[in-house]
Design an enzyme around this catalytic site. Structure first.
Site, short mmCIF file in Angstrom:
data_model
loop_
_atom_site.label_atom_id
_atom_site.label_comp_id
_atom_site.label_asym_id
_atom_site.label_seq_id
_atom_site.Cartn_x
_atom_site.Cartn_y
_atom_site.Cartn_z
N CYS A 140 0.82 -1.22 0.00
CA CYS A 140 0.00 0.00 0.00
C CYS A 140 0.85 1.26 0.00
O CYS A 140 0.60 2.19 -0.78
CB CYS A 140 -0.92 -0.01 1.21
SG CYS A 140 -0.05 -0.44 2.74
N HIS A 220 -2.17 5.41 6.65
CA HIS A 220 -0.77 5.83 6.76
C HIS A 220 -0.67 7.30 6.35
O HIS A 220 -1.55 7.82 5.66
CB HIS A 220 0.12 5.06 5.79
CG HIS A 220 0.07 3.56 5.88
ND1 HIS A 220 0.46 2.85 6.98
CD2 HIS A 220 -0.29 2.63 4.96
CE1 HIS A 220 0.34 1.55 6.75
NE2 HIS A 220 -0.11 1.39 5.53
N1 LIG Z 1 -3.99 -4.98 5.37
C1 LIG Z 1 -3.29 -4.08 4.72
O1 LIG Z 1 -3.27 -2.92 5.10
C2 LIG Z 1 -2.53 -4.44 3.51
C3 LIG Z 1 -2.11 -5.71 3.25
N2 LIG Z 1 -1.37 -5.96 2.12
C4 LIG Z 1 -0.92 -7.30 1.83
O2 LIG Z 1 -2.04 -8.08 1.40
C5 LIG Z 1 -1.87 -9.44 1.81
C6 LIG Z 1 -3.07 -9.84 2.65
O3 LIG Z 1 -3.08 -9.04 3.81
P1 LIG Z 1 -4.41 -8.83 4.66
O4 LIG Z 1 -5.60 -8.79 3.77
O5 LIG Z 1 -4.15 -7.67 5.53
O6 LIG Z 1 -4.45 -10.14 5.52
P2 LIG Z 1 -5.63 -10.66 6.46
O7 LIG Z 1 -4.99 -11.34 7.60
O8 LIG Z 1 -6.61 -9.58 6.72
O9 LIG Z 1 -6.38 -11.72 5.56
C7 LIG Z 1 -5.75 -12.89 5.15
C8 LIG Z 1 -6.80 -13.93 4.78
O10 LIG Z 1 -6.14 -15.10 4.33
C9 LIG Z 1 -6.77 -16.24 4.90
N3 LIG Z 1 -5.76 -17.27 5.00
C10 LIG Z 1 -4.80 -17.43 5.92
N4 LIG Z 1 -4.03 -18.50 5.63
C11 LIG Z 1 -4.55 -19.04 4.50
C12 LIG Z 1 -4.21 -20.15 3.72
N5 LIG Z 1 -3.18 -20.93 4.01
N6 LIG Z 1 -4.97 -20.42 2.62
C13 LIG Z 1 -6.03 -19.63 2.30
N7 LIG Z 1 -6.38 -18.55 3.05
C14 LIG Z 1 -5.65 -18.26 4.11
C15 LIG Z 1 -7.29 -15.78 6.24
O11 LIG Z 1 -8.42 -16.56 6.57
P3 LIG Z 1 -8.74 -16.96 8.07
O12 LIG Z 1 -8.99 -15.66 8.80
O13 LIG Z 1 -9.95 -17.80 7.94
O14 LIG Z 1 -7.54 -17.69 8.57
C16 LIG Z 1 -7.69 -14.34 5.92
O15 LIG Z 1 -9.01 -14.30 5.45
C17 LIG Z 1 -0.52 -9.48 2.53
O16 LIG Z 1 0.47 -9.77 1.57
C18 LIG Z 1 -0.34 -8.04 3.02
O17 LIG Z 1 0.99 -7.68 3.26
C19 LIG Z 1 -1.10 -4.99 1.20
C20 LIG Z 1 -1.52 -3.72 1.39
C21 LIG Z 1 -2.21 -3.33 2.60
O1 LIG Z 2 1.61 -3.16 2.92
C1 LIG Z 2 1.42 -2.50 3.93
O2 LIG Z 2 2.31 -1.66 4.50
P1 LIG Z 2 3.81 -1.39 3.98
O3 LIG Z 2 3.71 -0.73 2.64
O4 LIG Z 2 4.37 -0.45 4.99
O5 LIG Z 2 4.53 -2.71 3.91
C2 LIG Z 2 0.18 -2.73 4.70
O6 LIG Z 2 -0.20 -1.60 5.44
C3 LIG Z 2 0.32 -3.93 5.55
O7 LIG Z 2 1.38 -3.71 6.38
P2 LIG Z 2 1.55 -4.57 7.71
O8 LIG Z 2 2.74 -5.46 7.47
O9 LIG Z 2 1.79 -3.54 8.76
O10 LIG Z 2 0.26 -5.34 7.94
#
Ligand SMILES: NC(=O)C1=CN([C@@H]2O[C@H](COP(=O)(O)OP(=O)(O)OC[C@H]3O[C@@H](n4cnc5c(N)ncnc54)[C@H](OP(=O)(O)O)[C@@H]3O)[C@@H](O)[C@H]2O)C=CC1
Ligand SMILES: O=C(OP(=O)(O)O)[C@H](O)COP(=O)(O)O
Length: 341
Positions: A140, A220
């Site tokens: 992000c 952020h």
């Molecule tokens: N959140 C953020 O601000 C941002 C995140 N990202 C990136 O996006 C990606 C996802 O992050 P985010 O959405 O925050 O993560 P979350 O923890 O919110 O969601 C992850 C999801 O994946 C599921 N999951 C976990 N393990 C498995 C598996 N082995 N197989 C299938 N599903 C699985 C979980 O399900 P369950 O809960 O049922 O275990 C959950 O629904 C990461 O790479 C992160 O760095 C990028 C930008 C911003």
């Molecule tokens: O991709 C993100 O941040 P980043 O650009 O600082 O790595 C998301 O906010 C998720 O970061 P996290 O690793 O704090 O969950």
């Protein structure tokens, strides 16, 4: 229609699923969870077939009143493209599965560049993603940096970027995260991963980044300084930002000087989940000193900005839409993104 599976229906995955399902050229064929809970209920309510990583847990879902369509492996077989939105570091382990069924896959920014061998931002390198098998949508913060740096570099040339990211401690629903009462240097070392990450998309940009985490969940905030190769005026930069569909401009007249007010604004605009898909650039902060020294603050909604980029990445990899401009316009229209002014 491009058949999309979302492996990992969490903060990013659920938004990607909704954004994909409103595109004219894409459909969701399944989403996945590991355990039953509120998000699984929502997936079912939205009509997304729900698959689970470990099929032996099917009974737990059934007992909770949630129908399971099958295993993640079965879901992968039905898809043209998989968006892996599992937690950072988990997605890498899924690569063997995508290879096994020769499926195109997109990872999110929690994975390393090397997982896909190509890092994506629609405004920067859409054309290079056309037809690719694998890509990573950068994080992000990196997405927000890439958008503004690419624009300024393409018009004035960028000699050097210095940027500090004030990062939110966790997402609003993420009760396990902190800090509770601290400013954590994350990392304490300089540069943070964001500079090298920007270079994975824009290899010619000279950039040094630092980052810290603070006790807030909404967004952020970036403080960016760009040393330009050619002189610019504040007015010129403002006009360029206004012409960019994923750069929002927060005018003084709104009275918004914080992430809290900005989130309230996007909620009042009835954006889905109050999402700010575009960079939130504070017009009043934008200054050009000595002709070539550009400064600005921008808010980045971590839950939202990568979502529209992921949709464009899907479209580029599918290969039918050949230009970033066309794909970005399609994506923005479908989700209802008109950048704030
Ligand atoms: N959140 C953020 O601000 C941002 C995140 N990202 C990136 O996006 C990606 C996802 O992050 P985010 O959405 O925050 O993560 P979350 O923890 O919110 O969601 C992850 C999801 O994946 C599921 N999951 C976990 N393990 C498995 C598996 N082995 N197989 C299938 N599903 C699985 C979980 O399900 P369950 O809960 O049922 O275990 C959950 O629904 C990461 O790479 C992160 O760095 C990028 C930008 C911003
Ligand atoms: O991709 C993100 O941040 P980043 O650009 O600082 O790595 C998301 O906010 C998720 O970061 P996290 O690793 O704090 O969950």
């Amino acid at each position: 229609m491009i058949k999309v599976a979302v492996n990992g229906y969490g903060t990013i995955g659920k938004r990607v699923a909704d954004a994909v399902s409103c595109q004219p050229d894409m459909e969701i064929i399944g989403v996945s969870k590991t355990k039953p809970g509120a998000e699984a209920y929502v997936a079912q309510k939205r009509g997304y077939p729900l698959y689970i990583a470990d099929i032996s847990k099917k009974d737990a879902f059934t007992k909770a009143g949630i129908q399971v369509a099958g295993s993640v492996e079965e879901m992968i077989q039905k898809a043209d493209i998989v968006v892996d939105a599992t937690p950072g570091g988990v997605g890498e382990g899924n690569k063997a599965l995508y290879e096994k069924y020769q499926k195109k896959a997109i990872w999110e920014g929690g994975e390393e560049h090397e997982v896909a061998g190509f890092s994506f931002n629609a405004s920067c390198n859409y054309e290079q993603a056309i037809g690719r098998q694998y890509a990573r949508v950068v994080s992000c913060n990196t997405t927000g940096l890439c958008r503004i740096i690419k624009l300024i570099d393409s018009v004035f040339g960028v000699k050097k970027v210095r940027a500090t990211m004030v990062r939110r401690g966790g997402d609003p629903g993420d009760i396990k995260r902190g800090p509770i009462d601290a400013i954590v240097l994350n990392p304490v070392t300089i540069p943070s991963h964001h500079g090298p990450d920007v270079q994975s998309v824009l290899p010619n940009i000279n950039i040094i980044t630092s980052a810290m985490i603070v006790p807030t969940t909404l967004m952020h905030m970036h403080f960016i300084n760009m040393e330009l190769k050619n002189p610019a005026t504040k007015e010129q930069v403002i006009e360029l930002i206004k012409a960019h569909s994923r750069l929002g401009l927060i005018e003084k007249s709104t009275g918004i000087t914080s992430t809290a007010q900005l989130k309230e604004f996007t909620s009042d605009l009835l954006r889905p989940r109050g999402d700010l898909w575009e960079n939130g650039i504070f017009a009043d902060s934008l200054s050009v000193l000595d002709g070539t020294d550009l400064y600005l603050f921008q808010a980045i909604h971590q839950e939202a900005d990568v979502v529209v980029e992921t949709v464009d990445c899907i479209r580029a990899m599918a290969g039918d839409v050949k230009t970033a401009m066309e794909s970005i316009a399609m994506t923005n229209k479908a989700v209802g993104l008109t950048a704030i002014r």
